[in-house]
Motif scaffolding. Sequence first.
Motif, PDB file in Angstrom:
ATOM      1  N   LEU A 340      26.509  13.433  25.672  1.00 37.62           N
ATOM      2  CA  LEU A 340      25.952  14.535  24.854  1.00 37.62           C
ATOM      3  C   LEU A 340      27.029  15.545  24.464  1.00 37.62           C
ATOM      4  CD1 LEU A 340      22.578  15.709  26.480  1.00 37.62           C
ATOM      5  CD2 LEU A 340      22.887  14.315  24.448  1.00 37.62           C
ATOM      6  N   ASP A 341      28.248  15.333  24.982  1.00 38.35           N
ATOM      7  CA  ASP A 341      29.356  16.262  24.741  1.00 38.35           C
ATOM      8  C   ASP A 341      29.054  17.669  25.288  1.00 38.35           C
ATOM      9  OD1 ASP A 341      31.900  16.507  23.924  1.00 38.35           O
ATOM     10  OD2 ASP A 341      31.435  17.070  21.857  1.00 38.35           O
ATOM     11  N   ILE A 342      28.395  17.731  26.441  1.00 37.68           N
ATOM     12  CA  ILE A 342      28.099  19.006  27.105  1.00 37.68           C
ATOM     13  C   ILE A 342      29.107  19.183  28.239  1.00 37.68           C
ATOM     14  CG2 ILE A 342      26.428  20.282  28.524  1.00 37.68           C
ATOM     15  CD1 ILE A 342      25.222  20.075  25.888  1.00 37.68           C
ATOM     16  N   PRO A 343      29.903  20.268  28.244  1.00 36.82           N
ATOM     17  CA  PRO A 343      30.846  20.488  29.350  1.00 36.82           C
ATOM     18  C   PRO A 343      30.111  20.701  30.672  1.00 36.82           C
ATOM     19  CG  PRO A 343      31.170  22.112  27.583  1.00 36.82           C
ATOM     20  CD  PRO A 343      29.923  21.354  27.263  1.00 36.82           C
ATOM     21  N   TYR A 344      30.724  20.238  31.749  1.00 36.24           N
ATOM     22  CA  TYR A 344      30.083  20.431  33.053  1.00 36.24           C
ATOM     23  C   TYR A 344      31.117  20.773  34.114  1.00 36.24           C
ATOM     24  CZ  TYR A 344      31.695  15.684  33.942  1.00 36.24           C
ATOM     25  OH  TYR A 344      32.486  14.576  34.091  1.00 36.24           O
ATOM     26  N   LEU A 345      30.629  21.358  35.206  1.00 36.61           N
ATOM     27  CA  LEU A 345      31.489  21.715  36.327  1.00 36.61           C
ATOM     28  C   LEU A 345      30.817  21.240  37.607  1.00 36.61           C
ATOM     29  CD1 LEU A 345      33.880  23.400  37.574  1.00 36.61           C
ATOM     30  CD2 LEU A 345      32.269  25.299  37.713  1.00 36.61           C
ATOM     31  N   ASN A 346      31.585  20.499  38.416  1.00 42.49           N
ATOM     32  CA  ASN A 346      31.075  20.034  39.715  1.00 42.49           C
ATOM     33  C   ASN A 346      31.419  21.029  40.807  1.00 42.49           C
ATOM     34  OD1 ASN A 346      29.721  17.629  40.232  1.00 42.49           O
ATOM     35  ND2 ASN A 346      31.457  16.463  39.434  1.00 42.49           N
ATOM     36  N   LEU A 347      30.434  21.513  41.517  1.00 45.62           N
ATOM     37  CA  LEU A 347      30.682  22.397  42.655  1.00 45.62           C
ATOM     38  C   LEU A 347      29.990  21.808  43.876  1.00 45.62           C
ATOM     39  CD1 LEU A 347      29.999  25.935  41.072  1.00 45.62           C
ATOM     40  CD2 LEU A 347      32.234  24.889  41.531  1.00 45.62           C
ATOM     41  N   GLU A 348      30.572  22.046  45.033  1.00 45.10           N
ATOM     42  CA  GLU A 348      29.910  21.616  46.274  1.00 45.10           C
ATOM     43  C   GLU A 348      30.036  22.738  47.300  1.00 45.10           C
ATOM     44  OE1 GLU A 348      29.862  17.479  48.627  1.00 45.10           O
ATOM     45  OE2 GLU A 348      31.600  18.707  49.077  1.00 45.10           O
ATOM     46  N   THR A 349      28.972  22.982  48.034  1.00 44.94           N
ATOM     47  CA  THR A 349      29.057  23.986  49.084  1.00 44.94           C
ATOM     48  C   THR A 349      28.070  23.643  50.193  1.00 44.94           C
ATOM     49  OG1 THR A 349      29.150  26.381  49.501  1.00 44.94           O
ATOM     50  CG2 THR A 349      27.333  25.610  48.128  1.00 44.94           C
ATOM     51  N   SER A 350      28.088  24.441  51.241  1.00 41.97           N
ATOM     52  CA  SER A 350      27.125  24.273  52.332  1.00 41.97           C
ATOM     53  C   SER A 350      26.340  25.580  52.445  1.00 41.97           C
ATOM     54  CB  SER A 350      27.851  23.948  53.630  1.00 41.97           C
ATOM     55  OG  SER A 350      28.946  24.807  53.796  1.00 41.97           O
ATOM     56  N   PRO A 351      25.232  25.577  53.186  1.00 41.26           N
ATOM     57  CA  PRO A 351      24.413  26.790  53.239  1.00 41.26           C
ATOM     58  C   PRO A 351      25.161  28.013  53.758  1.00 41.26           C
ATOM     59  CG  PRO A 351      23.176  24.931  54.085  1.00 41.26           C
ATOM     60  CD  PRO A 351      24.578  24.448  53.870  1.00 41.26           C
TER      61      PRO A 351
END
Length: 371
Positions: A340-351
């Motif tokens: 779709l040509d939508i930029p994205y950002l991957n984030l990961e965290t814990s509570p």
Amino acid sequence: MDLIFNYTPHYFLEGYTESLKVIQQQGKPLLGYFTNRIPVEILHALNVNPIRMLSINSSVQGASERYIQTFACSWLRQIMDIGLNKGYASFDGLIFSAGTCDSLQNLSDIWKKVFPEQWTYNLTFPVLTDTEAAVEYLQNEFDTLIQNISQKFPENPDGFTLSNSIKLFNIKRVNLQKLASLVSERKMRYHEFFKLLLLGDTLPIETVNSYLEKKISQNEITNPPDIPDSPRLLLTGGMFDNYLLFEHVSDFDYLVTDDLSFGTRNFNFTMPQSSFLQGYAQAYLERTPDPTAFDMEKRWKGLENSIHNHQIDGVILLGIKFCDPDTFEFVSIQNNLKDLDIPYLNLETSPDLSNLQQIETRLSAFIEMIS
Ligand code: SF4
């Protein structure tokens, strides 16, 4: 129930386990649950208060390591840590869900050993959701649940009137839909909204409905916050619930909607207002599923609609550490976003938000890139 009306949602959530004691004083049994697939209307019609488990108290950690398996996710670890440190005495029982993820499925046996005084129940969901057999299976599961809870908590002065309970929860969903529109129109900050979502799952439904109505009227008459209209961001993921992330990182104000288990997926539908379990089971199976259901086609359809309806400029994929369903589906979502040509950002965290600063830096860079 003055607690919530006299104090802020932040205050209520900060002292979550203490707040539950106030709810318990109302006299109805409290049943905790983990996923948004639990039939809250059925529980309410059986005269119990369904309360969703939260991992939001970040000051206690580590106690669960003795009990929980190494592959379990950080969300469930945190929930057990809270129980081991502060106790879950307010709960009269817990409902676990089989047919979901490995971490959750394995937790129920461990929980029984760690908290032997607590009543527990396993509700199993069908893996396939779009067949007649699945509807019949879930209807039977709900039927058995009703019988077991009626035996365990027989006091039900109003009798089992499922349609009344469905009506109350539908009102909550419509109220949340109205508040979600305020976020999309930039009249309310996302972190304020997210706290209301958590309250919506942890307060008795009658209290929630009056509180949300008050919030809607307040926000319609007060000055909107000063948030630039672009970029318009969408947040997707699983069972992330720590509202402090959105409070602390101001760039999350760019969010106009989400696709989270505690978020949109929990209120973007209404249930048919009838007392027939078959229709109820069918409507539950038709909802946009959580990553635990591994129904990527339905998941992506809901996400794509949201991207289109909210004119999204960028998507944040927020994973919980050691959550397999999040990891599993993010690859597929990323590929679809590329198409779709939508930029994205991957984030990961814990509570416990141990990488808060890193998240802040990466989100800021992403916003700069797409602005
Ligand atoms: S879906 Fe993910 S976060 Fe939720 S219980 Fe399963 S592993 Fe944990």
